[in-house]
Design a protein around this motif. Structure first.
Motif, mmCIF file in Angstrom:
data_model
loop_
_atom_site.group_PDB
_atom_site.id
_atom_site.type_symbol
_atom_site.label_atom_id
_atom_site.label_comp_id
_atom_site.label_asym_id
_atom_site.label_seq_id
_atom_site.Cartn_x
_atom_site.Cartn_y
_atom_site.Cartn_z
ATOM 1 N N ARG A 289 0.827 -0.675 -0.553
ATOM 2 C CA ARG A 289 0.552 -0.067 0.249
ATOM 3 C C ARG A 289 0.793 1.128 0.311
ATOM 4 N NH1 ARG A 289 -3.373 -3.084 -0.764
ATOM 5 N NH2 ARG A 289 -4.962 -4.007 0.182
ATOM 6 N N GLY A 290 0.894 2.300 -0.492
ATOM 7 C CA GLY A 290 1.667 3.231 -0.889
ATOM 8 C C GLY A 290 1.381 4.581 0.339
ATOM 9 N N GLU A 291 2.032 5.359 -0.050
ATOM 10 C CA GLU A 291 1.694 6.586 0.986
ATOM 11 C C GLU A 291 0.392 7.278 1.110
ATOM 12 O OE1 GLU A 291 3.443 6.848 3.562
ATOM 13 O OE2 GLU A 291 5.265 6.714 3.602
ATOM 14 N N HIS A 292 -0.303 7.032 -0.496
ATOM 15 C CA HIS A 292 -0.703 7.720 -1.112
ATOM 16 C C HIS A 292 -1.439 6.705 -1.940
ATOM 17 C CE1 HIS A 292 0.261 11.143 0.882
ATOM 18 N NE2 HIS A 292 1.990 11.043 0.089
ATOM 19 N N PHE A 293 -3.413 7.298 -2.016
ATOM 20 C CA PHE A 293 -4.130 6.119 -3.355
ATOM 21 C C PHE A 293 -4.414 7.242 -3.421
ATOM 22 C CE2 PHE A 293 -7.626 4.173 -5.172
ATOM 23 C CZ PHE A 293 -7.094 3.224 -5.711
ATOM 24 N N VAL A 294 -4.596 6.992 -5.450
ATOM 25 C CA VAL A 294 -4.663 8.094 -6.730
ATOM 26 C C VAL A 294 -5.717 7.658 -7.304
ATOM 27 C CG1 VAL A 294 -4.062 10.510 -7.597
ATOM 28 C CG2 VAL A 294 -3.053 10.076 -5.459
ATOM 29 N N ILE A 295 -7.334 8.239 -7.081
ATOM 30 C CA ILE A 295 -7.770 7.270 -7.995
ATOM 31 C C ILE A 295 -7.779 8.538 -9.692
ATOM 32 C CG2 ILE A 295 -10.182 8.363 -7.736
ATOM 33 C CD1 ILE A 295 -9.616 5.246 -9.044
ATOM 34 N N GLY A 296 -7.386 7.539 -10.716
ATOM 35 C CA GLY A 296 -7.454 9.232 -11.440
ATOM 36 C C GLY A 296 -9.138 8.439 -12.697
ATOM 37 N N VAL A 297 -10.144 9.647 -12.771
ATOM 38 C CA VAL A 297 -11.554 9.222 -13.589
ATOM 39 C C VAL A 297 -10.882 9.503 -14.654
ATOM 40 C CG1 VAL A 297 -12.727 8.011 -12.058
ATOM 41 C CG2 VAL A 297 -12.906 10.885 -12.786
ATOM 42 N N ARG A 298 -11.822 8.705 -15.809
ATOM 43 C CA ARG A 298 -11.436 9.884 -17.281
ATOM 44 C C ARG A 298 -13.065 9.709 -18.250
ATOM 45 N NH1 ARG A 298 -9.347 8.197 -23.148
ATOM 46 N NH2 ARG A 298 -8.780 6.199 -21.938
ATOM 47 N N VAL A 299 -13.907 10.826 -18.322
ATOM 48 C CA VAL A 299 -15.453 10.947 -17.973
ATOM 49 C C VAL A 299 -15.772 11.101 -19.579
ATOM 50 C CG1 VAL A 299 -15.574 11.596 -15.874
ATOM 51 C CG2 VAL A 299 -15.643 13.420 -17.912
ATOM 52 N N LEU A 300 -16.733 10.143 -19.884
ATOM 53 C CA LEU A 300 -17.747 10.899 -21.253
ATOM 54 C C LEU A 300 -18.085 11.886 -21.832
ATOM 55 C CD1 LEU A 300 -19.042 7.581 -22.057
ATOM 56 C CD2 LEU A 300 -16.980 7.828 -23.562
ATOM 57 N N ASP A 301 -17.930 13.059 -20.565
ATOM 58 C CA ASP A 301 -18.782 14.127 -20.915
ATOM 59 C C ASP A 301 -17.953 14.873 -21.383
ATOM 60 O OD1 ASP A 301 -20.010 12.408 -17.980
ATOM 61 O OD2 ASP A 301 -22.070 13.517 -19.671
ATOM 62 N N ALA A 302 -18.493 15.697 -21.832
ATOM 63 C CA ALA A 302 -17.856 16.890 -22.622
ATOM 64 C C ALA A 302 -16.947 18.137 -21.214
ATOM 65 C CB ALA A 302 -17.686 17.511 -24.119
ATOM 66 N N GLY A 303 -16.166 19.148 -21.192
ATOM 67 C CA GLY A 303 -16.368 20.608 -20.314
ATOM 68 C C GLY A 303 -16.127 19.556 -19.146
ATOM 69 N N THR A 304 -15.616 20.227 -18.062
ATOM 70 C CA THR A 304 -15.457 20.181 -16.447
ATOM 71 C C THR A 304 -17.037 20.152 -15.623
ATOM 72 O OG1 THR A 304 -13.186 21.207 -16.878
ATOM 73 C CG2 THR A 304 -14.029 20.392 -14.655
ATOM 74 N N PRO A 305 -17.623 18.460 -14.820
ATOM 75 C CA PRO A 305 -19.356 18.825 -14.595
ATOM 76 C C PRO A 305 -18.308 19.791 -13.156
ATOM 77 C CG PRO A 305 -18.348 16.805 -15.881
ATOM 78 C CD PRO A 305 -16.932 17.955 -15.975
ATOM 79 N N SER A 306 -19.418 19.891 -12.600
ATOM 80 C CA SER A 306 -19.530 20.750 -11.580
ATOM 81 C C SER A 306 -19.400 19.658 -10.008
ATOM 82 C CB SER A 306 -20.135 21.787 -11.192
ATOM 83 O OG SER A 306 -21.966 20.685 -10.801
ATOM 84 N N ALA A 307 -19.165 18.262 -10.692
ATOM 85 C CA ALA A 307 -19.286 17.219 -9.757
ATOM 86 C C ALA A 307 -17.817 16.781 -9.270
ATOM 87 C CB ALA A 307 -20.657 16.206 -10.121
ATOM 88 N N LEU A 308 -17.203 17.358 -10.177
ATOM 89 C CA LEU A 308 -15.368 17.214 -10.339
ATOM 90 C C LEU A 308 -15.001 18.197 -9.585
ATOM 91 C CD1 LEU A 308 -15.222 14.956 -13.920
ATOM 92 C CD2 LEU A 308 -15.286 13.906 -11.588
ATOM 93 N N ALA A 309 -15.592 19.448 -9.255
ATOM 94 C CA ALA A 309 -14.522 20.440 -9.102
ATOM 95 C C ALA A 309 -13.270 20.188 -7.821
ATOM 96 C CB ALA A 309 -15.697 20.942 -8.056
ATOM 97 N N PHE B 237 -11.621 17.397 -7.914
ATOM 98 C CA PHE B 237 -10.676 17.063 -8.948
ATOM 99 C C PHE B 237 -9.860 17.656 -8.834
ATOM 100 C CE2 PHE B 237 -12.667 12.122 -8.800
ATOM 101 C CZ PHE B 237 -13.722 12.034 -8.556
ATOM 102 N N THR B 238 -8.626 16.676 -9.699
ATOM 103 C CA THR B 238 -7.979 17.965 -10.094
ATOM 104 C C THR B 238 -7.449 16.994 -11.288
ATOM 105 O OG1 THR B 238 -5.928 16.372 -9.069
ATOM 106 C CG2 THR B 238 -5.971 18.755 -8.025
ATOM 107 N N ARG B 239 -6.824 17.936 -12.147
ATOM 108 C CA ARG B 239 -6.933 17.656 -14.014
ATOM 109 C C ARG B 239 -5.291 17.447 -13.964
ATOM 110 N NH1 ARG B 239 -10.207 18.886 -18.565
ATOM 111 N NH2 ARG B 239 -9.388 17.452 -19.423
ATOM 112 N N GLN B 240 -5.138 16.331 -15.114
ATOM 113 C CA GLN B 240 -3.924 15.636 -15.651
ATOM 114 C C GLN B 240 -4.251 14.525 -16.626
ATOM 115 O OE1 GLN B 240 -1.182 13.972 -12.284
ATOM 116 N NE2 GLN B 240 -0.988 11.969 -14.118
ATOM 117 N N GLY B 241 -3.998 16.207 -17.530
ATOM 118 C CA GLY B 241 -4.350 15.549 -19.006
ATOM 119 C C GLY B 241 -5.969 15.149 -19.196
ATOM 120 N N ASP B 242 -5.557 13.262 -19.537
ATOM 121 C CA ASP B 242 -7.483 13.324 -19.921
ATOM 122 C C ASP B 242 -7.886 13.235 -18.611
ATOM 123 O OD1 ASP B 242 -7.922 13.515 -22.382
ATOM 124 O OD2 ASP B 242 -7.999 12.147 -23.010
ATOM 125 N N TYR B 243 -7.641 12.910 -17.598
ATOM 126 C CA TYR B 243 -8.329 12.046 -16.289
ATOM 127 C C TYR B 243 -8.237 13.571 -15.196
ATOM 128 C CZ TYR B 243 -6.355 7.895 -17.536
ATOM 129 O OH TYR B 243 -6.423 6.356 -18.564
#
Lengths: 300, 231
Positions: free
Chosen positions: A232-252, A254-260
């Motif tokens: 188990r790492g010090e941190h567990f970071v999940i990355g999600v790619r979504v189908l919807d265009a733009g940045t939904p407010s529900a992902l506010a 989250f931090t953005r890294q490329g598509d993730y």
């Protein structure tokens, strides 16, 4: 919790019944100067054991000591109960150096015959190995005419000339293109069904993909020997790619890294709840993946 | 089950030395043949006095292939591979030495055969002093110098970091190879006619003894770690 602090979980490992390799209190190095200090472990379960560590940690020295090339300054390496110096013990081992180990002045076919003779393979099936590694077309070319990747391919080919029980592979996929790396990983995985494979790589995703155990070396000492799934790492970071265009407010948050879109979670057990929450908010997830590799912490 | 005996790798090492050092071999053989043929055409004392002295110098140039194989095998991890599969380091040294001796024997043998054939075809005598110098100096010096230079070259190479060019041991090797024969030649000429034979015999003894001592110490001077490529 740091990975190095995790307790070892080898007691429950099933035994393979084949030859085992034991490293008992081994200190080893060059011209009397130790690089490895008091390394001890025992391996008897067929699997891929990934040897990891920063540059200069002593990985190559460990492989050379296990292969009987370097004699331990203290302690002993046993293969099936015999000191690795003895030919009977060596006959259980295949060793692939991080260098090509390819003799100049020979063509590919002659080099494989040379390897077959050194390894006392009776009538080595050179043609089969040429086909296996897809190097038939270069069989009559001199090794000095090959690219680094092609030379590596020839170098790897030799460990398939004769079957042995323990494979020591020091960076077998270095300098290889992604396609060939994948093919080699598949061959290693196939081998590990009934063989012990110790394998070093700087590619942590590759290591995680095929390794069942990790042997971490730091500063010449054994820092960790455990099942990779236990890490188990010090941190567990999940990355999600979504189908919807733009940045939904529900992902506010989250931090953005490329598509993730990235979010730190307490652990992998929190992933289903997060995905459920995103789903209830109408966000269609195309892909979710762990973004950090716990093996990275071994290099910290 | 007892593992089969380790096969000899000498034949492969000789063949690889031919391939890798073919340029040196061609140059040495060519120069040796030209000098040998030219001198065999002379009716004076040049054939007896000069040809046997040149033979070891030109012969050792042709042995560079063996050292090239040694250096390449060390830097490319071939020795590491061989040791891992149970080939002892002294076998590695012996193979390289055997290859070098074979190469010098080839150059010397070919040159001698051609020179003597030319001389006999022309009906010129082969003086006794030529045969004496050949047996007492040329051949022992050729093999002794080759053994000395090869042993010293292996030791020197093993101390060095891998690099190429004239600064590397390999770049210097052809010059190192001619040193024993060249120095003996100069010393013999400098000593004057009365002492020439003694100087040449003394040079042979020194070279052969040095080569023998160095070969005996090779395993001690070169532990197996020195045969490994950089980690």
């Amino acid at each position: 919790m740091s990975i190095a602090a995790l307790p070892s979980d080898r007691s429950g490992a099933p035994t393979g019944g084949g030859p085992r390799i034991s490293c008992r209190g081994v200190s080893s190095g060059y011209l009397g100067a130790p690089v490895l200090h008091d390394i001890s472990f025992e391996i008897d379960e067929p699997a891929v054991y990934v040897v990891l560590g920063p540059n200069g940690a002593g990985k190559t020295t460990l492989f050379r000591t296990l292969a009987g090339i370097l004699r331990p300054l203290e302690g002993e390496v046993l293969v099936d109960g015999e000191p690795v110096d003895l030919q009977g013990a060596r006959d259980h081992l295949h060793y692939l150096s991080h260098m090509d180990g390819i003799p100049d002045g020979l063509n590919v076919r002659e080099a494989l015959r040379f390897y077959g003779r050194v390894e006392r393979a009776e009538a080595p099936d050179v043609d089969r190995v040429l086909r296996l590694l897809d190097i038939e077309s270069m069989a009559d070319r001199y090794l000095s005419q090959l690219s680094a990747g092609q030379r590596k391919r020839v170098s790897i080919a030799r460990v398939f000339l004769r079957e042995r029980e323990i494979y020591l592979l020091d960076e077998p996929t270095a300098n290889l293109d992604p396609k060939l790396s994948r093919e080699i990983r598949e061959l290693i995985l196939e081998l590990s069904r009934d063989k012990i494979v110790l394998y070093s790589s700087h590619n942590l995703f590759e290591a995680r993909e095929i390794g069942r155990y990790v042997i971490a070396i730091k500063g010449g000492r054994l820092a960790l020997f455990d099942r990779i799934e236990n890490l188990r790492g010090e941190h567990f970071v999940i990355g999600v790619r979504v189908l919807d265009a733009g940045t939904p407010s529900a992902l506010a948050d989250f931090t953005r890294q490329g598509d993730y879109y990235l979010k730190e979670l307490p652990g992998p057990e929190s992933v289903p709840a997060l995905l459920h929450e995103l789903d209830t908010q109408g966000i269609r997830v195309r892909e979710a993946r762990e973004m950090n590799n716990p093996l990275e912490d071994l290099f910290a | 089950m007892e593992s089969p005996a380790l096969p000899s790798l000498l034949g492969t090492t000789i063949r690889r030395s031919f391939t890798v050092g073919r340029v040196n071999l061609v140059v040495a053989t060519g120069a040796s043949l030209v000098w040998g043929t030219l001198l065999s055409l002379t009716s004076g004392s040049a054939f007896s006095s000069l040809f046997p002295l040149l033979l070891p110098i030109l012969g050792t140039i042709g042995t560079a292939g063996a050292m090239l194989v040694f250096t390449n095998d060390r830097t490319k991890g071939v020795f590491e591979y061989l040791i891992a599969y149970g080939v002892p380091p002294h076998r590695v040294f012996a193979n390289v030495l055997g290859a070098a001796i074979t190469l010098v024997a080839l150059v010397d043998g070919l040159t001698l055969a051609v020179a003597l054939a030319v001389r006999l075809t022309l009906g010129l005598a082969v003086p006794l002093v030529f045969v004496e110098t050949l047996l007492g100096y040329s051949l022992p010096m050729s093999f002794g110098a080759t053994a000395l230079v090869t042993a010293a070259g292996m030791y020197w190479t093993s101390l060095s970091s891998p690099r190429t060019g004239m600064n590397s041991p390999l770049g210097l090797l052809p010059m190192l190879g001619v040193a024993p024969g060249g120095l003996a030649l100069l010393a013999a000429e400098g000593a004057g006619p009365g002492y020439r034979t003694y100087v040449l015999i003394g040079a042979v003894v020194v070279v052969v003894v040095l080569a023998f001592v160095l070969l005996l110490l090779e395993s001690r001077l070169m532990p197996r770690e020195r045969l490994l490529s950089p980690a």
